[in-house]
Structures are given as structure tokens and as C-alpha cells.
Design a protein around this motif. Structure first.
Motif, PDB file in Angstrom:
ATOM      1  N   TYR A  86       0.802  -1.225   0.000  1.00 28.47           N
ATOM      2  CA  TYR A  86       0.000   0.000   0.000  1.00 28.47           C
ATOM      3  C   TYR A  86       0.834   1.273   0.000  1.00 28.47           C
ATOM      4  CZ  TYR A  86      -4.287  -2.624   0.423  1.00 28.47           C
ATOM      5  OH  TYR A  86      -5.347  -3.451   0.173  1.00 28.47           O
ATOM      6  N   ARG A  87       2.128   1.147  -0.184  1.00 29.45           N
ATOM      7  CA  ARG A  87       2.951   2.358  -0.292  1.00 29.45           C
ATOM      8  C   ARG A  87       2.623   3.067  -1.597  1.00 29.45           C
ATOM      9  NH1 ARG A  87       9.047   0.695   1.288  1.00 29.45           N
ATOM     10  NH2 ARG A  87       9.261   1.146  -0.926  1.00 29.45           N
ATOM     11  N   PRO A  88       2.499   4.385  -1.570  1.00 21.35           N
ATOM     12  CA  PRO A  88       2.133   5.136  -2.776  1.00 21.35           C
ATOM     13  C   PRO A  88       3.082   4.920  -3.961  1.00 21.35           C
ATOM     14  CG  PRO A  88       1.974   6.542  -0.847  1.00 21.35           C
ATOM     15  CD  PRO A  88       2.600   5.253  -0.390  1.00 21.35           C
ATOM     16  N   ASP A  89       4.350   4.630  -3.694  1.00 23.55           N
ATOM     17  CA  ASP A  89       5.299   4.478  -4.794  1.00 23.55           C
ATOM     18  C   ASP A  89       5.146   3.150  -5.543  1.00 23.55           C
ATOM     19  OD1 ASP A  89       6.323   3.358  -2.344  1.00 23.55           O
ATOM     20  OD2 ASP A  89       8.278   3.122  -3.313  1.00 23.55           O
ATOM     21  N   VAL A  90       4.335   2.212  -5.049  1.00 19.00           N
ATOM     22  CA  VAL A  90       4.115   0.954  -5.776  1.00 19.00           C
ATOM     23  C   VAL A  90       2.689   0.822  -6.314  1.00 19.00           C
ATOM     24  CG1 VAL A  90       5.924  -0.250  -4.497  1.00 19.00           C
ATOM     25  CG2 VAL A  90       3.555  -0.447  -3.737  1.00 19.00           C
ATOM     26  N   LEU A  91       1.764   1.661  -5.849  1.00 24.00           N
ATOM     27  CA  LEU A  91       0.372   1.605  -6.296  1.00 24.00           C
ATOM     28  C   LEU A  91       0.191   2.295  -7.646  1.00 24.00           C
ATOM     29  CD1 LEU A  91      -1.616   2.502  -3.060  1.00 24.00           C
ATOM     30  CD2 LEU A  91      -1.622   0.317  -4.249  1.00 24.00           C
ATOM     31  N   VAL A  92      -0.638   1.697  -8.486  1.00 21.72           N
ATOM     32  CA  VAL A  92      -1.038   2.295  -9.759  1.00 21.72           C
ATOM     33  C   VAL A  92      -2.558   2.348  -9.766  1.00 21.72           C
ATOM     34  CG1 VAL A  92      -1.076   2.013 -12.267  1.00 21.72           C
ATOM     35  CG2 VAL A  92       0.977   1.392 -10.982  1.00 21.72           C
ATOM     36  N   SER A  93      -3.123   3.507 -10.054  1.00 21.94           N
ATOM     37  CA  SER A  93      -4.577   3.638 -10.175  1.00 21.94           C
ATOM     38  C   SER A  93      -4.972   3.511 -11.633  1.00 21.94           C
ATOM     39  CB  SER A  93      -5.046   4.998  -9.650  1.00 21.94           C
ATOM     40  OG  SER A  93      -4.797   5.088  -8.273  1.00 21.94           O
ATOM     41  N   GLN A  94      -6.057   2.796 -11.874  1.00 19.89           N
ATOM     42  CA  GLN A  94      -6.553   2.606 -13.238  1.00 19.89           C
ATOM     43  C   GLN A  94      -8.059   2.805 -13.222  1.00 19.89           C
ATOM     44  OE1 GLN A  94      -4.775   1.802 -16.114  1.00 19.89           O
ATOM     45  NE2 GLN A  94      -6.702   2.173 -17.144  1.00 19.89           N
ATOM     46  N   LYS A  95      -8.544   3.634 -14.116  1.00 21.63           N
ATOM     47  CA  LYS A  95      -9.981   3.883 -14.218  1.00 21.63           C
ATOM     48  C   LYS A  95     -10.495   3.182 -15.472  1.00 21.63           C
ATOM     49  CE  LYS A  95     -13.027   6.871 -12.328  1.00 21.63           C
ATOM     50  NZ  LYS A  95     -13.424   6.888 -10.961  1.00 21.63           N
ATOM     51  N   LEU A  96     -11.478   2.326 -15.328  1.00 23.62           N
ATOM     52  CA  LEU A  96     -12.093   1.645 -16.462  1.00 23.62           C
ATOM     53  C   LEU A  96     -13.412   2.322 -16.802  1.00 23.62           C
ATOM     54  CD1 LEU A  96     -11.613  -2.130 -15.528  1.00 23.62           C
ATOM     55  CD2 LEU A  96     -10.151  -0.679 -16.933  1.00 23.62           C
ATOM     56  N   GLN A  97     -13.634   2.506 -18.065  1.00 19.22           N
ATOM     57  CA  GLN A  97     -14.903   3.042 -18.547  1.00 19.22           C
ATOM     58  C   GLN A  97     -15.781   1.882 -19.019  1.00 19.22           C
ATOM     59  OE1 GLN A  97     -15.658   6.271 -18.167  1.00 19.22           O
ATOM     60  NE2 GLN A  97     -13.613   6.551 -17.296  1.00 19.22           N
ATOM     61  N   GLN A  98     -17.073   2.124 -19.126  1.00 21.60           N
ATOM     62  CA  GLN A  98     -17.993   1.082 -19.569  1.00 21.60           C
ATOM     63  C   GLN A  98     -17.487   0.474 -20.877  1.00 21.60           C
ATOM     64  OE1 GLN A  98     -22.104   2.221 -19.700  1.00 21.60           O
ATOM     65  NE2 GLN A  98     -22.646   0.521 -21.020  1.00 21.60           N
ATOM     66  N   GLY A  99     -17.402  -0.846 -20.908  1.00 19.96           N
ATOM     67  CA  GLY A  99     -16.935  -1.556 -22.093  1.00 19.96           C
ATOM     68  C   GLY A  99     -15.458  -1.916 -22.047  1.00 19.96           C
ATOM     69  N   ASP A 100     -14.692  -1.299 -21.134  1.00 24.27           N
ATOM     70  CA  ASP A 100     -13.269  -1.618 -21.010  1.00 24.27           C
ATOM     71  C   ASP A 100     -13.081  -2.988 -20.371  1.00 24.27           C
ATOM     72  OD1 ASP A 100     -12.611   0.849 -22.026  1.00 24.27           O
ATOM     73  OD2 ASP A 100     -11.967   1.710 -20.117  1.00 24.27           O
ATOM     74  N   MET A 101     -11.997  -3.644 -20.748  1.00 23.31           N
ATOM     75  CA  MET A 101     -11.624  -4.915 -20.137  1.00 23.31           C
ATOM     76  C   MET A 101     -10.127  -4.907 -19.890  1.00 23.31           C
ATOM     77  SD  MET A 101     -12.625  -8.728 -21.231  1.00 23.31           S
ATOM     78  CE  MET A 101     -13.440  -9.445 -19.830  1.00 23.31           C
ATOM     79  N   LEU A 102      -9.722  -5.427 -18.754  1.00 28.76           N
ATOM     80  CA  LEU A 102      -8.321  -5.466 -18.367  1.00 28.76           C
ATOM     81  C   LEU A 102      -7.971  -6.907 -18.017  1.00 28.76           C
ATOM     82  CD1 LEU A 102      -5.806  -3.717 -17.562  1.00 28.76           C
ATOM     83  CD2 LEU A 102      -6.792  -3.623 -15.274  1.00 28.76           C
ATOM     84  N   PHE A 103      -6.867  -7.426 -18.579  1.00 31.71           N
ATOM     85  CA  PHE A 103      -6.410  -8.774 -18.262  1.00 31.71           C
ATOM     86  C   PHE A 103      -5.170  -8.685 -17.386  1.00 31.71           C
ATOM     87  CE2 PHE A 103      -8.927  -9.458 -22.019  1.00 31.71           C
ATOM     88  CZ  PHE A 103      -9.625 -10.616 -21.698  1.00 31.71           C
ATOM     89  N   LEU A 104      -5.164  -9.453 -16.298  1.00 37.11           N
ATOM     90  CA  LEU A 104      -4.071  -9.425 -15.338  1.00 37.11           C
ATOM     91  C   LEU A 104      -3.440 -10.807 -15.217  1.00 37.11           C
ATOM     92  CD1 LEU A 104      -5.873  -7.503 -12.441  1.00 37.11           C
ATOM     93  CD2 LEU A 104      -4.474  -6.541 -14.268  1.00 37.11           C
ATOM     94  N   ASP A 105      -2.117 -10.841 -15.090  1.00 41.62           N
ATOM     95  CA  ASP A 105      -1.400 -12.079 -14.801  1.00 41.62           C
ATOM     96  C   ASP A 105      -1.570 -12.339 -13.306  1.00 41.62           C
ATOM     97  OD1 ASP A 105       0.451 -14.057 -14.167  1.00 41.62           O
ATOM     98  OD2 ASP A 105       2.029 -13.210 -15.433  1.00 41.62           O
ATOM     99  N   THR A 106      -2.309 -13.377 -12.944  1.00 39.68           N
ATOM    100  CA  THR A 106      -2.633 -13.631 -11.536  1.00 39.68           C
ATOM    101  C   THR A 106      -1.446 -14.132 -10.729  1.00 39.68           C
ATOM    102  OG1 THR A 106      -3.410 -15.868 -12.022  1.00 39.68           O
ATOM    103  CG2 THR A 106      -5.050 -14.100 -12.037  1.00 39.68           C
ATOM    104  N   ARG A 107      -0.352 -14.453 -11.375  1.00 38.08           N
ATOM    105  CA  ARG A 107       0.852 -14.853 -10.644  1.00 38.08           C
ATOM    106  C   ARG A 107       1.689 -13.642 -10.250  1.00 38.08           C
ATOM    107  NH1 ARG A 107       0.185 -18.508 -14.950  1.00 38.08           N
ATOM    108  NH2 ARG A 107       1.252 -16.950 -16.182  1.00 38.08           N
ATOM    109  N   ARG A 108       1.362 -12.485 -10.811  1.00 40.53           N
ATOM    110  CA  ARG A 108       2.201 -11.309 -10.616  1.00 40.53           C
ATOM    111  C   ARG A 108       1.452 -10.077 -10.110  1.00 40.53           C
ATOM    112  NH1 ARG A 108       6.850  -9.209 -14.529  1.00 40.53           N
ATOM    113  NH2 ARG A 108       7.309  -7.314 -13.396  1.00 40.53           N
ATOM    114  N   VAL A 109       0.270  -9.819 -10.609  1.00 42.84           N
ATOM    115  CA  VAL A 109      -0.421  -8.553 -10.351  1.00 42.84           C
ATOM    116  C   VAL A 109      -1.465  -8.712  -9.252  1.00 42.84           C
ATOM    117  CG1 VAL A 109      -1.845  -6.731 -11.366  1.00 42.84           C
ATOM    118  CG2 VAL A 109      -0.060  -7.835 -12.741  1.00 42.84           C
ATOM    119  N   LEU A 110      -1.404  -7.808  -8.278  1.00 51.90           N
ATOM    120  CA  LEU A 110      -2.431  -7.724  -7.249  1.00 51.90           C
ATOM    121  C   LEU A 110      -3.394  -6.622  -7.649  1.00 51.90           C
ATOM    122  CD1 LEU A 110       0.456  -8.401  -5.712  1.00 51.90           C
ATOM    123  CD2 LEU A 110      -1.055  -8.377  -3.755  1.00 51.90           C
TER     124      LEU A 110
END
Length: 193
Positions: free
Chosen positions: A156-180
């Protein structure tokens, strides 16, 4: 006697946010990838809640590169890093709908930081929602819980967090072995899996 307790984390998480986690930690086989989409409102089903809530402005997500955090942890606190590569955590999911109230449907015992044969970190497994209370030797339990807390606070340190805003219709794929992933307090109710 067993230690059955959770340590309070230093960071504050609001009740309506979703804490950072890797997905499906309670499965013994990795799923590989997770798709997160931002969709329109889905009406509630009879006897159930709506799966997705509409929110103007899109769905907010917070993301963390777990492998980067693992490398940071190794550089800053070798003892905590070693603990998370040696002592496994148990993750479990219960389902009232299929097996009855409070019974475990799926569970797995996994290392928080998994290594390949050469010793490189290849996987991060972190999910406070599905982690069970420590049910092992008290000495190891305290060591593990303190390491878990250190990892959580680093996530939860600010230097490692990335914020992402998704709009209606957007899809994001994450590698579950790496990304929280998680949802910020008050800003992430739209979208779904």
C-alpha cells in the motif's frame, strides 16, 4: 497451543473498498490470467444481490506489480522476505450456496512468494480475504503474521500503487501470478469479473 489471530495492518482500508489481492489464492492450480470488465448495471436476481453496480465515471482499480514488491522486500528486509518464501499460508473459500453455511468449498496451502528451481521469485500469492487464521506452531505463526503485515504495508505504499480507471466496455487482463488488484474506498463499485 495455536495462534489464531490477525494483526491489524498499519494502512487504513475502508469497508467499501476491496483490499489488494492476487485472485483465487484458494485454488491449488494457478488460473494464469484474470479478466476484469466494466459493464452496465446488472439487475438483482431473485434472492441475490446485483453482481455489478453502475457508477458514473467508470470503475476505479488499484494495481500493484507483486514481483516488483517482492524484489523491494528482499532488498529492504531479507528476514521477512525469507519467511514469505518458506512458510506457507492457507487460503480457503466458503460457499453457503453449494455446501452450507461456513463450510470450506475450496482451499490451498501456498507460499506467499513462490520461487522457480533457480531461486527466482515467479509468483506472489496474497489475499487477506481468503487467508485463514494461522493454525500452526505459535512461534512460526507470529513470525509469519509479522511478515504478512510487512508485505501488506509495502503493497500500500504510494510508490508501488497504480490507479486505473475503467470506462464502460473496457476490459483489463491481469497475470494472476504477478499482479495484485483491488478497488479503492468509495471509487470502485462498477465493473466485475
Amino acid at each position: 497451543e495455536h495462534a489464531s489471530f490477525r494483526l491489524k495492518l498499519d494502512h487504513q482500508r475502508e469497508l467499501n473498498g476491496v483490499p489488494l489481492r492476487t485472485d483465487r489464492a484458494y485454488l491449488s492450480v494457478d488460473q494464469g490470467f484474470l479478466g476484469i470488465s466494466c459493464t452496465k448495471h446488472v439487475p438483482p436476481t431473485p434472492g441475490g444481490a446485483s453482481q455489478v453496480r453502475e457508477q458514473s465515471g467508470g470503475a476505479g482499480l488499484i494495481l500493484v506489480d507483486g514481483l516488483h514488491v517482492a524484489k523491494t522486500l528482499e532488498a529492504e528486509d531479507k528476514e521477512t522476505f525469507a519467511t514469505l518464501t518458506e512458510l506457507p499460508a492457507t487460503f480457503a473459500r466458503t460457499s453457503e450456496a453449494t455446501v452450507g453455511a461456513g463450510q470450506v468449498e475450496e482451499w490451498a496451502e501456498r507460499l506467499v512468494l513462490g520461487r522457480d528451481l533457480r531461486g527466482h521469485i515467479t509468483q506472489v500469492v496474497f489475499d487477506d480475504q481468503h487467508r485463514t487464521v494461522w493454525d500452526g506452531a505459535p512461534l512460526h505463526g507470529l513470525r509469519f503474521l509479522e511478515a504478512w503485515r510487512a508485505m501488506a504495508n509495502l503493497l500500500y505504499r504510494p510508490d508501488v500503487l497504480v490507479s486505473q480507471k475503467l470506462q464502460q466496455g473496457d476490459m483489463l487482463f491481469l497475470d494472476t501470478r504477478r499482479v495484485l488488484w483491488g478497488k479503492p474506498p468509495g471509487g470502485g463499485e462498477a465493473g466485475g469479473e
